[in-house]
Write an enzyme that holds these catalytic residues in place. Structure first.
Site, mmCIF file in Angstrom:
data_model
loop_
_atom_site.group_PDB
_atom_site.id
_atom_site.type_symbol
_atom_site.label_atom_id
_atom_site.label_comp_id
_atom_site.label_asym_id
_atom_site.label_seq_id
_atom_site.Cartn_x
_atom_site.Cartn_y
_atom_site.Cartn_z
ATOM 1 N N LYS A 39 -4.348 -1.776 1.165
ATOM 2 C CA LYS A 39 -2.951 -1.356 1.016
ATOM 3 C C LYS A 39 -2.819 -0.212 0.019
ATOM 4 C CE LYS A 39 0.222 -4.238 -0.784
ATOM 5 N NZ LYS A 39 1.205 -3.704 -1.767
ATOM 6 N N ARG A 59 -1.790 5.708 -0.697
ATOM 7 C CA ARG A 59 -2.189 6.995 -1.264
ATOM 8 C C ARG A 59 -2.576 7.995 -0.180
ATOM 9 N NH1 ARG A 59 -2.496 3.178 -4.856
ATOM 10 N NH2 ARG A 59 -2.414 3.644 -7.110
ATOM 11 N N GLY A 74 6.657 -1.310 -4.032
ATOM 12 C CA GLY A 74 6.632 -0.748 -5.378
ATOM 13 C C GLY A 74 5.676 0.414 -5.501
ATOM 14 N N ARG A 80 12.334 -4.667 -10.211
ATOM 15 C CA ARG A 80 11.086 -4.307 -10.893
ATOM 16 C C ARG A 80 11.280 -3.028 -11.706
ATOM 17 N NH1 ARG A 80 7.100 -4.807 -5.811
ATOM 18 N NH2 ARG A 80 5.515 -4.167 -7.332
ATOM 19 N N GLN A 110 -0.356 2.698 -11.057
ATOM 20 C CA GLN A 110 0.826 3.339 -10.490
ATOM 21 C C GLN A 110 1.414 4.371 -11.437
ATOM 22 O OE1 GLN A 110 3.499 0.279 -9.124
ATOM 23 N NE2 GLN A 110 2.050 -0.511 -7.636
ATOM 24 N N ASP A 144 -4.340 -8.366 -8.800
ATOM 25 C CA ASP A 144 -3.731 -8.923 -7.582
ATOM 26 C C ASP A 144 -4.415 -10.204 -7.119
ATOM 27 O OD1 ASP A 144 -1.731 -7.050 -7.364
ATOM 28 O OD2 ASP A 144 -2.866 -5.727 -6.044
ATOM 29 N N LYS A 151 5.906 -8.264 -10.874
ATOM 30 C CA LYS A 151 5.468 -7.966 -9.513
ATOM 31 C C LYS A 151 6.592 -8.364 -8.543
ATOM 32 C CE LYS A 151 1.293 -6.359 -10.326
ATOM 33 N NZ LYS A 151 0.869 -5.004 -9.897
ATOM 34 N N ARG A 174 4.946 -13.785 -11.094
ATOM 35 C CA ARG A 174 3.869 -14.566 -10.489
ATOM 36 C C ARG A 174 3.336 -15.655 -11.408
ATOM 37 N NH1 ARG A 174 0.839 -9.630 -7.186
ATOM 38 N NH2 ARG A 174 2.303 -9.694 -5.424
#
Length: 439
Positions: A9, A14, A85, A113, A160, A314, A341, A345
């Site tokens: 992902k 990107r 995001g 977020r 990010q 993640d 996130k 989480r």
């Protein structure tokens, strides 16, 4: 048994954005057709980028005809990133160098977020960022400008934030440097290098520096295969370890960037046996096959924190599920980033683990989980978070578990077809196990 998982992902996102900034036609294979990349792709089309094949068959090639570094078109309406995001933050960086104004918005989850740490370096470079409803959150308006060079020190290791600054610098043709407390995911750096950008990395003054000293006047197009998503593969690897099936499982063609595969070392410490078979690199990305041998695996508790977390941020949800079945108390720290996130989480994991009978304590930046071999049962509240849903879905597909996930469809954000593949692996493994004993 050998399987494949969807494309990565992070790399897909990107590839879409960088393809839109390149000159000429980029050709991308193995792209993830999840909800997040589709939202990013639609936003790019609204900015004048031509994209063919994104909503086609899973194995079809995607072609992107970019408009160049500073030639995106003024969109006619707000760019809806839904729950993406990564898409919102990457686009904010790229838009900062464009001679246009665009509004980025998202669903309720994405709108909750934080965006301030993206906006702050971009405004220091000269772009204008305005929050339209709530300070520091989407929807926000980005107005591009002739940017100035920037040296940015990030208080957290965030791929990010780093990528947004790099995209702004490359788009505007100005030097930029990002310093982080430790290395974060390096997909942007690898792909920029594959497109002809000089990227300088290394330790500087007790931090990790990523620098683009002299951006080129244009980006060449990409021609690459997106490797399988390590985060997606982790769910199947964990299932093999937890299931006790005894059937080896190989997941082919997975991206193996050192900034993504921190879970492998943790799994090894827990007692899992996973072999890595390298394959040919693509688009600057390392790739290979992962083979787990679940025979006689007896999981033991571990401590995870500090420098390990950025390379497995993640994977903490699936690690928490593994910890629920490990001997002893697993302690995870340094993961405060998980509170912002798709859901909080840490809170979601602790609450759901306790709900099904596992002892779990929520820490300010992590979790303490006491493993158990007892049967567990109950309903799982995913909070519309794909990784929470899939982590507990893996546990539900193992012995002595009777779990129900409230919103299975949320997995489509990053792993279309997850539930079907998990069930096929489970059923086939059972058949292979019976066959090996003459059943």
């Amino acid at each position: 048994m050998t399987i494949r998982v969807p494309g990565d992902k992070s790399i897909t996102q990107r590839a879409l954005v960088l393809g839109g900034l390149a000159e000429g036609e980029s050709r991308i294979r193995g792209i993830l057709r999840g909800a997040d990349p589709l939202a990013t792709g639609r936003a790019l089309v609204a900015l004048g980028v031509e994209i063919a094949g994104l909503e086609g068959a899973a194995d079809s090639e995607v072609r992107i005809r970019g408009r160049g570094l500073r030639a995106w078109r003024q969109p006619s309406g707000a760019l809806d990133l839904c729950n993406s995001g990564t898409g919102a933050r990457l686009l904010a960086g790229a838009l900062a160098a464009q001679p246009i104004t665009a509004v980025l918005k998202g669903d309720a989850s994405l709108s909750g977020r934080p965006m301030r740490r993206i906006a702050e370096p971009l405004t220091r470079m000269g772009a204008a960022v305005d929050y339209l409803e709530r300070e520091g959150h989407l929807p926000m308006r980005v107005t591009g400008a002739a940017l100035t060079p920037l040296r940015h020190r990030s208080v957290v290791a965030s791929a990010q934030v780093k990528s947004a600054v790099l995209l702004a610098g490359v788009g505007a043709g100005v030097a930029v440097e990002v310093r982080e407390p430790r290395p974060s995911r390096d997909h942007s750096e690898r792909m920029l290098e594959a497109m002809g950008v000089e990227v300088v990395e290394g330790e500087v003054a007790e931090s990790w520096s990523v620098r683009v000293p002299s951006p080129p006047p244009r980006l060449g197009p990409l021609d690459m295969e997106v490797p399988g998503d390590f985060s997606s593969a982790a769910f199947l690897l964990a299932w093999a370890v937890l299931s006790g099936s005894g059937t080896p499982l190989t997941v082919r063609g997975i991206g193996l960037s050192r900034t993504r595969t921190g879970l492998l070392a943790v799994l090894e410490r827990m007692g899992a046996r996973i072999a890595v078979v390298p394959r040919e690199d693509t688009g600057g990305e390392r790739a290979g096959d992962l083979r787990v041998d679940p025979a006689a695996t007896r999981l033991r508790a571990v401590e995870v924190g500090g420098d390990e977390i950025p390379a497995m941020i993640d994977e903490v949800p699936i690690l928490a599920v593994l910890a629920a079945r490990a001997e002893g108390v697993t302690r995870i720290t340094g993961a405060a980033e998980l509170r912002v996130k798709e859901s909080d989480r840490l809170a979601a994991l602790a609450t759901n683990l306790r709900r099904i009978g596992v002892t779990a304590e929520e820490l300010p930046d992590g979790l303490e989980i006491e493993g158990t071999g007892r049967p567990v049962s109950g309903s799982i509240e995913s909070l519309h978070d794909h990784r929470i849903a899939m982590a507990f879905g893996v546990l539900a597909a193992t012995p002595r578990c009777d779990l129900r996930v409230d919103d299975p469809t949320v997995a489509d954000v990053s792993f279309p077809g997850f539930w079907g593949l998990l069930e096929r692996v489970r059923v086939r493994s059972a058949r292979l196990g019976r066959a090996s004993f003459g059943g």
